[in-house]
Design a protein around this motif. Structure first.
Motif, PDB file in Angstrom:
ATOM      1  N   LEU A  50       0.833  -1.207   0.000  1.00 17.96           N
ATOM      2  CA  LEU A  50       0.000   0.000   0.000  1.00 17.96           C
ATOM      3  C   LEU A  50       0.867   1.256   0.000  1.00 17.96           C
ATOM      4  CD1 LEU A  50      -2.859  -0.777   2.550  1.00 17.96           C
ATOM      5  CD2 LEU A  50      -3.153  -0.283   0.118  1.00 17.96           C
ATOM      6  N   ALA A  51       1.875   1.281   0.865  1.00 22.69           N
ATOM      7  CA  ALA A  51       2.737   2.463   0.963  1.00 22.69           C
ATOM      8  C   ALA A  51       3.469   2.703  -0.355  1.00 22.69           C
ATOM      9  CB  ALA A  51       3.734   2.277   2.104  1.00 22.69           C
ATOM     10  N   MET A  52       3.913   1.628  -0.981  1.00 23.97           N
ATOM     11  CA  MET A  52       4.640   1.738  -2.243  1.00 23.97           C
ATOM     12  C   MET A  52       3.740   2.293  -3.346  1.00 23.97           C
ATOM     13  SD  MET A  52       6.538  -1.329  -4.341  1.00 23.97           S
ATOM     14  CE  MET A  52       4.966  -2.186  -4.571  1.00 23.97           C
ATOM     15  N   ASN A  53       2.471   1.865  -3.358  1.00 21.93           N
ATOM     16  CA  ASN A  53       1.555   2.283  -4.408  1.00 21.93           C
ATOM     17  C   ASN A  53       0.871   3.612  -4.111  1.00 21.93           C
ATOM     18  OD1 ASN A  53       0.872   0.051  -6.682  1.00 21.93           O
ATOM     19  ND2 ASN A  53       1.636  -0.924  -4.818  1.00 21.93           N
ATOM     20  N   SER A  54       1.004   4.084  -2.893  1.00 24.21           N
ATOM     21  CA  SER A  54       0.354   5.341  -2.521  1.00 24.21           C
ATOM     22  C   SER A  54       1.364   6.451  -2.260  1.00 24.21           C
ATOM     23  CB  SER A  54      -0.503   5.143  -1.264  1.00 24.21           C
ATOM     24  OG  SER A  54      -1.425   4.089  -1.453  1.00 24.21           O
ATOM     25  N   ASN A  55       2.656   6.109  -2.394  1.00 27.45           N
ATOM     26  CA  ASN A  55       3.729   7.079  -2.139  1.00 27.45           C
ATOM     27  C   ASN A  55       3.637   7.684  -0.737  1.00 27.45           C
ATOM     28  OD1 ASN A  55       4.911   6.882  -4.768  1.00 27.45           O
ATOM     29  ND2 ASN A  55       3.255   8.173  -5.564  1.00 27.45           N
ATOM     30  N   GLU A  62      -9.257   4.397   4.225  1.00 21.73           N
ATOM     31  CA  GLU A  62      -9.067   4.736   2.815  1.00 21.73           C
ATOM     32  C   GLU A  62      -8.900   3.488   1.943  1.00 21.73           C
ATOM     33  OE1 GLU A  62      -6.702   9.002   3.367  1.00 21.73           O
ATOM     34  OE2 GLU A  62      -5.562   7.151   3.009  1.00 21.73           O
ATOM     35  N   ILE A  63      -8.828   2.339   2.586  1.00 25.15           N
ATOM     36  CA  ILE A  63      -8.568   1.098   1.850  1.00 25.15           C
ATOM     37  C   ILE A  63      -9.888   0.533   1.344  1.00 25.15           C
ATOM     38  CG2 ILE A  63      -7.574  -1.213   1.956  1.00 25.15           C
ATOM     39  CD1 ILE A  63      -5.859  -0.169   4.340  1.00 25.15           C
ATOM     40  N   THR A  64     -10.034   0.487   0.039  1.00 27.61           N
ATOM     41  CA  THR A  64     -11.278   0.050  -0.579  1.00 27.61           C
ATOM     42  C   THR A  64     -11.145  -1.377  -1.122  1.00 27.61           C
ATOM     43  OG1 THR A  64     -10.623   0.875  -2.751  1.00 27.61           O
ATOM     44  CG2 THR A  64     -11.769   2.419  -1.274  1.00 27.61           C
ATOM     45  N   THR A  65     -12.273  -1.940  -1.473  1.00 32.25           N
ATOM     46  CA  THR A  65     -12.277  -3.263  -2.095  1.00 32.25           C
ATOM     47  C   THR A  65     -11.459  -3.252  -3.384  1.00 32.25           C
ATOM     48  OG1 THR A  65     -14.457  -3.736  -1.173  1.00 32.25           O
ATOM     49  CG2 THR A  65     -13.760  -5.072  -3.058  1.00 32.25           C
ATOM     50  N   LYS A  66     -11.551  -2.163  -4.130  1.00 32.18           N
ATOM     51  CA  LYS A  66     -10.808  -2.065  -5.387  1.00 32.18           C
ATOM     52  C   LYS A  66      -9.304  -2.111  -5.144  1.00 32.18           C
ATOM     53  CE  LYS A  66     -10.595   0.506  -9.714  1.00 32.18           C
ATOM     54  NZ  LYS A  66     -11.171   1.608 -10.516  1.00 32.18           N
ATOM     55  N   ARG A  67      -8.852  -1.441  -4.082  1.00 28.23           N
ATOM     56  CA  ARG A  67      -7.419  -1.477  -3.776  1.00 28.23           C
ATOM     57  C   ARG A  67      -6.995  -2.885  -3.365  1.00 28.23           C
ATOM     58  NH1 ARG A  67      -5.695   3.975  -0.530  1.00 28.23           N
ATOM     59  NH2 ARG A  67      -3.713   3.585  -1.563  1.00 28.23           N
ATOM     60  N   LEU A  68      -7.864  -3.574  -2.669  1.00 26.37           N
ATOM     61  CA  LEU A  68      -7.559  -4.950  -2.289  1.00 26.37           C
ATOM     62  C   LEU A  68      -7.470  -5.851  -3.520  1.00 26.37           C
ATOM     63  CD1 LEU A  68      -9.835  -5.203   0.844  1.00 26.37           C
ATOM     64  CD2 LEU A  68      -7.375  -5.478   0.828  1.00 26.37           C
ATOM     65  N   GLU A  69      -8.312  -5.591  -4.504  1.00 29.35           N
ATOM     66  CA  GLU A  69      -8.241  -6.362  -5.747  1.00 29.35           C
ATOM     67  C   GLU A  69      -6.924  -6.091  -6.472  1.00 29.35           C
ATOM     68  OE1 GLU A  69     -13.051  -6.651  -6.633  1.00 29.35           O
ATOM     69  OE2 GLU A  69     -11.856  -5.027  -7.530  1.00 29.35           O
ATOM     70  N   GLY A  70      -6.410  -4.867  -6.316  1.00 28.08           N
ATOM     71  CA  GLY A  70      -5.089  -4.554  -6.867  1.00 28.08           C
ATOM     72  C   GLY A  70      -3.997  -5.351  -6.182  1.00 28.08           C
ATOM     73  N   PHE A  71      -4.163  -5.585  -4.884  1.00 32.16           N
ATOM     74  CA  PHE A  71      -3.194  -6.401  -4.140  1.00 32.16           C
ATOM     75  C   PHE A  71      -3.226  -7.846  -4.629  1.00 32.16           C
ATOM     76  CE2 PHE A  71      -2.115  -8.680  -0.018  1.00 32.16           C
ATOM     77  CZ  PHE A  71      -0.748  -8.416  -0.095  1.00 32.16           C
TER      78      PHE A  71
END
Length: 301
Positions: A50-55, A62-71
């Motif tokens: 998350l930190a790497m992708n959010s700088n 702020e963590i959404t289902t969509k971000r989890l799908e990115g993981f």
């Protein structure tokens, strides 16, 4: 698709601030230190991604289902993790958010709607009776020799065998007591009479003089490690010409497979292995080609 709600009972946390609370919550639920350690590794990996992708740092709301799908995509496509491994990590993340909901930092768990990957049904490889005997016979180190014999005769996990104390091996009751096994559960495994005889020999003649309370103890460390067990098994396979990639788990798997061949009821195997459900035990129900041939040969219309 759900997203984590912005409203929460308490002020939101940065994910790296929430991880220590998660660890404490896991420990108070009675999970073993090894399970807590593995959960921590998985949630830390998620936090770093998350930190790497959010700088920068990320708030848990702020963590959404969509971000989890990115993981999930990151694990499967960039890290080449197998579906079973991806699902395990997502399940850990879901438990993390479950903790945050219970602690009133979130109202909903954003991992609930994340689709798990389909895990292909792969029949596991196991050792034959002859191969198990050859491997155990090829191990010269007395402590490891009796350790692998115990795993083969009881089906307990390698960490469960490592953690056995002298009190856990009960010769009077003819049983091995697994204390705080996987999932923090205890169980009692009956002791085969041949194993009982061999373990009594081990105590009388081969166990080093040590103050260690562990049943299987090396003189230098007072314990044994899973890495040492697996390394010894690899050498034993090379010595005996067995080409399978054998680890300590093969002994547990072969224990179950052998009981299946002896027509042991699956519910009994489940109890011996300490599985929570029969579904987990079902992976050991191998169907061999010769069994199918024998079945169709019995047909006589």
């Amino acid at each position: 698709m759900k997203t984590s709600p912005q409203a929460s009972v308490q002020s939101s946390l940065l994910i790296h601030q929430a991880i220590p609370e998660f660890q404490d919550w896991l420990s108070r639920r009675g999970l073993s230190s090894e399970t807590v350690r593995r959960y921590h590794m998985d949630i830390r990996q998620f936090s770093n991604w998350l930190a790497m992708n959010s700088n920068g740092p990320v708030l848990i709301d702020e963590i959404t289902t969509k971000r989890l799908e990115g993981f999930v995509d990151y694990l499967s496509k960039e890290r080449n993790c197998l579906p079973r491994s991806v699902n395990r990590k997502i399940n850990v993340v879901s438990v993390f958010f479950q903790c945050m909901v219970k602690k009133k930092y979130l109202l909903e768990n954003p991992a609930e709607d994340v689709e798990r990957m389909k895990v292909p049904d792969i029949e596991r490889t196991f050792l034959s009776k002859d191969e198990v005997e050859r491997i155990i016979g090829a191990i010269d180190h007395p402590v490891i020799h009796y350790f692998t014999m115990t795993m083969a005769y009881t089906g307990i996990r390698v960490n469960e065998c490592i953690n056995l104390t002298k009190d856990d091996v009960d010769f009077d009751a003819n049983c091995v007591r697994v204390i705080n096994g996987k999932g923090g559960k205890n169980r009692v495994v009956p002791m085969n009479l041949k194993l009982k005889e061999q373990l009594q020999i081990y105590l009388a003649e081969h166990r080093p003089q040590t103050d260690s309370l562990f049943f299987f103890a090396l003189k230098k460390t007072g314990t044994v490690s899973a890495q040492y067990i697996n390394r010894t098994l690899k050498l034993a396979c090379e010595k005996t010409g067995i080409e399978k990639h054998v680890t300590s788990h093969f002994l547990r798997h072969s224990f179950a497979s052998y009981l299946v061949q002896k027509d042991t009821h699956v519910a009994v195997i489940q109890r011996l292995l300490g599985h929570a459900s029969l579904k987990t035990t079902s992976v050991y129900l191998h169907v061999r080609q010769e069994d199918m041939q024998d079945a169709v040969n019995r047909i006589d219309f």
